[in-house]
Write a protein that holds these residues in place. Structure first.
Motif, PDB file in Angstrom:
ATOM      1  N   GLU A   1       9.793   6.857   0.862  1.00  0.00           N
ATOM      2  CA  GLU A   1      10.178   7.804   1.906  1.00  0.00           C
ATOM      3  C   GLU A   1       9.930   9.230   1.443  1.00  0.00           C
ATOM      4  OE1 GLU A   1      14.083   9.318   4.515  1.00  0.00           O
ATOM      5  OE2 GLU A   1      14.310   7.735   2.997  1.00  0.00           O
TER       6      GLU A   1
ATOM      7  N   VAL B   1      15.050   5.171   4.907  1.00  0.00           N
ATOM      8  CA  VAL B   1      15.807   3.990   4.483  1.00  0.00           C
ATOM      9  C   VAL B   1      16.901   4.440   3.530  1.00  0.00           C
ATOM     10  CG1 VAL B   1      13.835   2.419   4.744  1.00  0.00           C
ATOM     11  CG2 VAL B   1      14.242   3.551   2.544  1.00  0.00           C
TER      12      VAL B   1
ATOM     13  N   LYS C   1      20.414   5.997   5.112  1.00  0.00           N
ATOM     14  CA  LYS C   1      19.142   6.369   5.734  1.00  0.00           C
ATOM     15  C   LYS C   1      19.256   7.538   6.707  1.00  0.00           C
ATOM     16  CE  LYS C   1      19.124   2.976   9.524  1.00  0.00           C
ATOM     17  NZ  LYS C   1      18.344   1.841  10.104  1.00  0.00           N
TER      18      LYS C   1
ATOM     19  N   ASN D   1       9.092   5.935   6.563  1.00  0.00           N
ATOM     20  CA  ASN D   1      10.314   5.361   7.118  1.00  0.00           C
ATOM     21  C   ASN D   1      11.545   5.825   6.346  1.00  0.00           C
ATOM     22  OD1 ASN D   1       9.060   3.824   9.158  1.00  0.00           O
ATOM     23  ND2 ASN D   1       8.546   2.220   7.674  1.00  0.00           N
TER      24      ASN D   1
END
Length: 824
Positions: A434, A462, A407, A460
């Motif tokens: 993402e 990840v 990530k 986000n």
């Protein structure tokens, strides 16, 4: 573009002259001769007997396309009782075509093609025509003064052009000077060749360039060709050199759309009947046939009217529209974001309720309202992007991860680099949920996306396992994103809902033309507009950023040309005039583009716009905001718009007057003499005279000499003098104009930067920058200027560290011509 190098292009298929016709198909006005090999050898006007098929050219009824190879038919058998034609091709395929005569036109539909043998697309023709006078590149009709030959696509997967391109409709700009236009010697050998033109960067285009906006019909050395084709979109495609960018590879994902069922209408008719035949085709084939107040939109005069843009208070919008005599107000953008198209509360606090109230209030005064959208542009703050991006965003293409990505990793390993070389405006890829920006793809293996910025646009960051899809997202030109071919359907339905629930009468589809970011070209564009149209509760006026063949049936007008790039008389003027040629040859209402009613305008600026509007019988958009209230000529400006547009609607101007108005260097003044009568005066503005301070010998006055022309009768001088500069403590005083070495006109006033002096031939006034009168200047008798050359010497006393520059314009007015409406 290469198919539009019209001056020298060889027709698509050139064969030995075909005299032995095996079949003759007829409409009310046209005979179509077909040879035993399946070629059209004659297009005969039944009334005159003239053949409009070029002498040595034969056109295949149908052609097949397979990976840059075109297959022409070798034989045809036509069963007249069944209306079925069977065409055999050298690749072993057999096409079955249903042919029906509908009186006004022939209907041809491809029923089957078996075996396919890797055929990607079918081409109707292209059909060669000897006409080269008016080439309707969008409408797919070619016309001369007596006859027209045309073709219409009967479904959205039958699109313009040829299948070896990108499906985006074609077109382009070409060097092709009209009689009287001067072409630089260095360009003479390039006549007929394409040339790059970007009026939004350059501000205009050369007058010797012709602009074509499609390829449904193209000019050839033999006359012209009509070109429609259909593609099997179940076959995935990888398109290189997308939109002319050598690094851009675009993937067109397979969708369940085939060329079986592709259909066209072919017709020929006397030229004045062209619209009549197209109307019959629309009604007979269930094509869009929009009606406005009981009138087919292609016959309505409403789409050619001038209209207003005001993005402020809707009450002020209506006030300005009434003063202009306009019936349509464009209120601009009403959306919180593009994508979901929820309503903004910035101007309309109550959202939908207040928008609907404003629309209803306008309608009480007979005024329609419209809105602006960027169509499929999707903003980064829309819910399709953030915080969880949709899986239906448009992709340039995809690869997969060649190894797991953590990530926080700033290098992402991908198996293939092709789709990432063109990074677009935001350099964005999507992995799972993402969004990640990258600087570039590596030059060598292992292929990596470098300098990655993780978790962009509220998503986000990840970890992602190996073999996860990596989608390169496609940017719109405002650095947002696009929907894919399926999500765009939701956009179309939502924007139809916007029309239905707000009650607006115009949807301006900016950013929307004959291409699709999905790689499906004009099919993707047609799919969008067709779905929007079918979900309306009634027809709405519509325009857009561009045209294509199917959209012709739906749109009301197109309006290109913007005021941002130069002064009024220089901003995209050649481009605006060139567009009128496009409108005329494609049977569309004239439109001059956008103009802004600046608070610095005089009546002369407004009347320059109005004269061009009358010349080409073209509407325009007039952007007006509250700043116009500062203008000292405010009421005269609105009156000029109102009177000119009234006169245009009543068609009072003669052909000779309109021809003179077409020259953008000619100025005019229209003066109302009654409810339906006016005097039209020619006006000469001699501009560009600049008087600057400079070093001279002690006691020597600073004098600048000019030469103006008065092509009219002797008259009192009129002029505008503007002081330009930034030093508010500087000034010019003791101003004198010496005319023809004799008359001296002394103007006893001190003028500071931003101030103006106006002489209308009877009075002289000191004004502020927006023409508000500050005080009258007593000057005594006003000199006269004689017919012919006028020599002027301008002198003054400058003061201040940075003395102002004086800008002088001389005005003369010719004798009036009476114009009036004939009211039956």
């Amino acid at each position: 573009m290469k198919y539009l190098i019209f001056a020298f292009v060889i027709p698509f298929f050139l064969i030995i002259s075909c005299k032995n016709e095996k079949y003759v198909l007829e409409t009310d006005h046209l005979k179509v001769g077909i040879t035993a090999s399946g070629f059209i050898s004659s297009l005969e006007d039944k009334q005159s007997g003239k053949n409009y098929s070029p002498g040595n050219a034969g056109s295949p009824v149908l052609a097949l396309y397979d990976d840059s190879i075109y297959y022409k038919p070798v034989s045809i058998e036509y069963n007249a009782s069944e209306g079925i034609a069977k065409l055999d091709f050298p690749n072993g395929s057999e096409a079955r075509i249903k042919i029906s005569s509908k009186g006004a036109y022939l209907r041809l539909e491809l029923l089957t093609l078996e075996p396919r043998n890797n055929v990607e697309a079918i081409v109707w023709g292209p059909y060669a025509v000897s006409i080269n006078e008016k080439i309707g590149e969008t409408i797919c009709v070619v016309r001369d003064s007596s006859f027209a030959v045309g073709m219409q696509a009967l479904n959205i997967n039958t699109i313009e052009g040829l299948p070896e391109g990108d499906d985006n409709g074609g077109g382009g700009a070409f060097i092709d000077p009209l009689p009287g236009q001067v072409l630089p010697d260095s360009l003479r050998e390039f006549i007929g060749r394409p040339v790059p033109v970007n009026v939004n960067i350059d501000g205009d285009m050369p007058e010797y360039v012709r602009l074509y906006r499609g390829s449904a019909a193209v000019k050839t050395s033999m006359g012209s060709e009509l070109r429609l084709f259909s593609r099997d979109r179940r076959i995935p495609r990888k398109i290189v050199n997308w939109l002319g960018n050598k690094d851009w590879v675009q993937y067109a994902e397979p969708i369940d759309v085939d060329f079986a069922g592709s259909a066209i209408a072919l017709f020929g008719c006397p030229e004045p009947m062209t619209l009549d035949i197209i109307e019959k085709i629309e009604l007979g084939e269930n094509l869009p046939h929009p009606m406005l107040d009981g009138v087919w939109i292609k016959r309505s005069e409403f789409p050619g009217e001038a209209y207003l843009l005001n993005e402020g208070d809707p009450v002020k919008s209506l006030k300005y529209a009434k003063e202009c005599g306009f019936r349509l107000v464009h209120i601009g953008d009403i959306f919180k974001t593009w994508g979901h198209f929820d309503y903004s509360s910035e101007r309309f606090k109550g959202g939908l309720k207040d928008i609907r109230a404003a629309v209803d209030e306008a309608r009480k005064d007979g005024i329609s309202m419209g809105v602006h959208t960027l169509t499929m542009f999707t903003q980064k703050n829309d819910a399709y992007i953030t915080p969880v991006p949709s899986d239906s965003l448009c992709k340039t293409g995809s690869s997969v991860l060649s190894k797991e990505t953590g990530k926080t990793d700033q290098e992402i390993f991908v198996k293939e680099p092709d789709y990432f070389r063109y990074a677009g405006l935001t350099h964005t890829v999507k992995i799972g949920k993402e969004l990640i920006n990258y600087r570039k793809v590596s030059d060598n293996e292992p292929w990596r996306l470098l300098d990655c910025q993780r978790g962009q646009y509220g998503t986000n960051a990840v970890s992602h396992p190996a073999d996860s899809p990596v989608d390169k997202l496609t940017n719109d030109s405002y650095a947002g994103f696009y929907p894919d071919i399926y999500l765009q359907d939701e956009y179309a339905v939502r924007l139809a809902q916007v029309c239905n629930e707000t009650g607006i009468d115009l949807m301006d589809f900016d950013g929307y033309a004959g291409e699709s970011p999905t790689g499906h070209g004009s099919y993707g564009a047609a799919r969008f507009i067709d779905l929007w149209y079918k979900n309306l509760d009634r027809y709405r006026l519509t325009c857009g950023a561009g045209t294509f063949h199917y959209y012709w049936h739906i749109y009301s007008f197109m309006n290109w040309g913007e005021p941002w790039y130069n002064a009024l008389r220089e901003s995209q003027v050649n481009y605006r005039i060139e567009n009128q040629k496009f409108f005329e040859r494609n049977l569309m209402p004239g439109m001059l583009g956008w103009f802004t009613l600046n608070p610095e305008f005089r009546p002369e600026e407004v009347e320059w716009i109005q004269a061009r509007s009358a010349a080409f019988n073209a509407g325009y958009l007039l952007r007006v905001d509250e700043k116009i209230e500062k203008n000292g000529y405010r009421n005269q400006l609105f009156e000029a718009v109102r009177e000119w547009q009234k006169a245009r609607r009543l068609k009072v101007f003669t052909n000779d007057q309109r021809e003179r108005m077409k020259n953008p260097k000619n100025e005019f003044h229209l003066q109302a003499t009654g409810d339906n009568s006016w005097n039209l005066f020619p006006v000469k503005l001699s501009r560009g005279f600049v008087h600057k301070n400079r070093a001279v010998q002690t006691g020597e006055p600073v004098v600048t000499k000019f030469t103006a022309e008065n092509p009219f009768q002797e008259q009192a001088i009129q002029f505008y003098l503007t002081a330009q500069g930034t030093d508010k403590n500087s000034s010019a005083s003791s101003i004198e104009l010496k005319i023809n070495d004799y008359q001296v006109f002394a103007i006893d006033v001190e003028v500071k930067p931003g101030q103006r002096i106006v002489c209308d031939g009877s009075e002289v006034w000191l004004c502020d920058f927006t023409w508000n009168k500050m005080r009258r200047i007593n000057t005594g008798n006003i000199p006269v200027i004689e017919h012919g050359t006028v020599r002027i010497e301008l002198s003054c006393r400058f003061s201040g560290a940075e003395a102002p520059v004086l800008d002088l314009e001389i005005k003369s007015v010719g004798p009036g011509e009476k114009v009036m409406a004939v009211i039956n």
